[in-house]
Scaffold this active site. Sequence first.
Site, PDB file in Angstrom:
ATOM      1  N   HIS A 148      34.067  72.620  62.979  1.00 14.20           N
ATOM      2  CA  HIS A 148      33.797  71.547  62.016  1.00 14.20           C
ATOM      3  C   HIS A 148      32.272  71.442  61.912  1.00 14.20           C
ATOM      4  O   HIS A 148      31.566  71.753  62.870  1.00 14.20           O
ATOM      5  CB  HIS A 148      34.238  70.181  62.534  1.00 14.20           C
ATOM      6  CG  HIS A 148      35.701  69.976  62.680  1.00 14.20           C
ATOM      7  ND1 HIS A 148      36.383  70.297  63.804  1.00 14.20           N
ATOM      8  CD2 HIS A 148      36.601  69.401  61.849  1.00 14.20           C
ATOM      9  CE1 HIS A 148      37.659  69.953  63.665  1.00 14.20           C
ATOM     10  NE2 HIS A 148      37.818  69.416  62.481  1.00 14.20           N
ATOM     11  N   ASP A 158      30.992  68.884  64.803  1.00  8.53           N
ATOM     12  CA  ASP A 158      31.110  69.140  66.242  1.00  8.53           C
ATOM     13  C   ASP A 158      30.065  70.145  66.709  1.00  8.53           C
ATOM     14  O   ASP A 158      29.792  70.241  67.890  1.00  8.53           O
ATOM     15  CB  ASP A 158      32.533  69.584  66.644  1.00  8.53           C
ATOM     16  CG  ASP A 158      32.960  70.885  66.006  1.00  8.53           C
ATOM     17  OD1 ASP A 158      32.269  71.357  65.097  1.00  8.53           O
ATOM     18  OD2 ASP A 158      34.000  71.424  66.419  1.00  8.53           O
TER      19      ASP A 158
HETATM   20  C1  XLS Z   1      43.696  67.392  64.098  1.00  8.15           C
HETATM   21  C2  XLS Z   1      43.661  68.675  63.435  1.00  8.15           C
HETATM   22  C3  XLS Z   1      42.273  69.254  63.353  1.00  8.15           C
HETATM   23  C4  XLS Z   1      42.216  70.317  62.300  1.00  8.15           C
HETATM   24  C5  XLS Z   1      40.857  70.635  61.841  1.00  8.15           C
HETATM   25  O1  XLS Z   1      44.738  66.878  64.468  1.00  8.15           O
HETATM   26  O2  XLS Z   1      44.533  69.548  64.059  1.00  8.15           O
HETATM   27  O3  XLS Z   1      41.867  69.715  64.599  1.00  8.15           O
HETATM   28  O4  XLS Z   1      42.833  71.484  62.738  1.00  8.15           O
HETATM   29  O5  XLS Z   1      40.230  69.528  61.301  1.00  8.15           O
END
Ligand code: XLS
Length: 437
Positions: A100, A103
């Site tokens: 992301h 992050d």
């Molecule tokens: C959250 C989601 C997230 C997505 C990416 O529950 O799984 O991690 O995969 O934003």
Amino acid sequence: MTAFANVSPVPFEGPDSKNPLAFRYYNAEELVEGKSMRDHLRFSCAFWHTMRMNGADPFGSPTMSRPWDTGDDSLENAQNRVRVFFEFCEKVNIPFYCIHDRDVAPEGQSLAETNRNLDAVVKVFKEESSRTGIQMLWGTANMFGNPRFMHGAATSCNADAFAYAAAQVKKMLEVTQELGGAGYTFWGGREGYQCLWNTDMKREMEHLAIFMHMAVDYAKEIGFTGQFYFEPKPKEPTKHQYDYDSAACINFLRAYELDKYVKMNIETNHATLAGHNVEHELDYAGSQGFLGSVDANSGDMLLGWDTDQFPTDVAMTTKMMLIILKYGGFTTGGLNFDAKVRRESFEPIDLFYAHIGGMDAFAKGLKVAAALRASGEFDALLRHRYATWDSGIGAEIEAQKHNFRSLSEYMLNKGEISPNTSGHQELCENLLNRYLF
Ligand code: XLS
Ligand code: NI
Ligand code: NI
């Protein structure tokens, strides 16, 4: 400086190995159905879990011991984390990663500063990616963490939140393109609602469609050719998420003419939160031509939330691989470990145990699935069950040679249906076990 000095690259040692830091089944170059395990499975490491989860939960503080992380929001710390991340992926032999925007790099005082921070970290991703050959599977944007997104992003009641989210995705598409990412995922962190009294659902869904079209248009404009994915999740954080499950997402994509551009990214734990299992979600998406990628994890059936645990159940990975192979395997997508170690598993070495276990579970699942396919035993059971459709009246109906009038005549003549075939469910379940054990 290395973060995992005591760990050597994880070797393949075969099924008899008792070494917890070796693969028993994942042998990257080994061919299955004529394709290497690496290319079948396309494992990916999720930066947000592996590098950023600190073990905090709603009841407790962080628990993770991460000696390389200074714990501050500096760019140096963020850049160093990327180097550690690549050292980890290299040692555990994972060829892809997902990130992301938020992050990997800290937010600044303004959007401009935030974008600059991201650029400074992306530079290190680029260096490390070309040093190691580890590639980006997909990128995404975090449009749920910051308070500005409390009402959602593309579906917010606040038009400025929509605009901010658009700026974020624009930037992240550029970053994904720069890093050579094979895809971009929409996971609507808060694209849903808690209370219908204060929500204009129709308007919010239309906004989401406008948003996704803007992303598709911008990708075209800059020449980003990666695959878009939509990741369903029925609830959490909002009570009703618009991307509930494959069926709801595919309906949305078709209704708003996004189906040409977007495929599904299916996550195991999200499937179970929707009251399905992951096989159902994969098969539904695959049967409709929308199977794109997988967030590989597992949930705890005794806890009603997204626990994002590592997948270790070989029966489950076998069923998943059977469906993935049935639809021709991955092209742009892969198996992204959207999974985190438990907060009690706080030592860095646990990151290795977790990924090795997940990779081995899928490698074994792939081999069992391939053996089952080669045997043709499931196919035979299925053919037998649907045999009435292969000739006579069934074949005629499928060829659209009938209508209600002609079928009524047929049945009036015949009087009663031919005997049913048994479902043989237990036989099917035993067959799977025979190949597993
Ligand atoms: C959250 C989601 C997230 C997505 C990416 O529950 O799984 O991690 O995969 O934003
Ligand atoms: Ni996910
Ligand atoms: Ni999840």
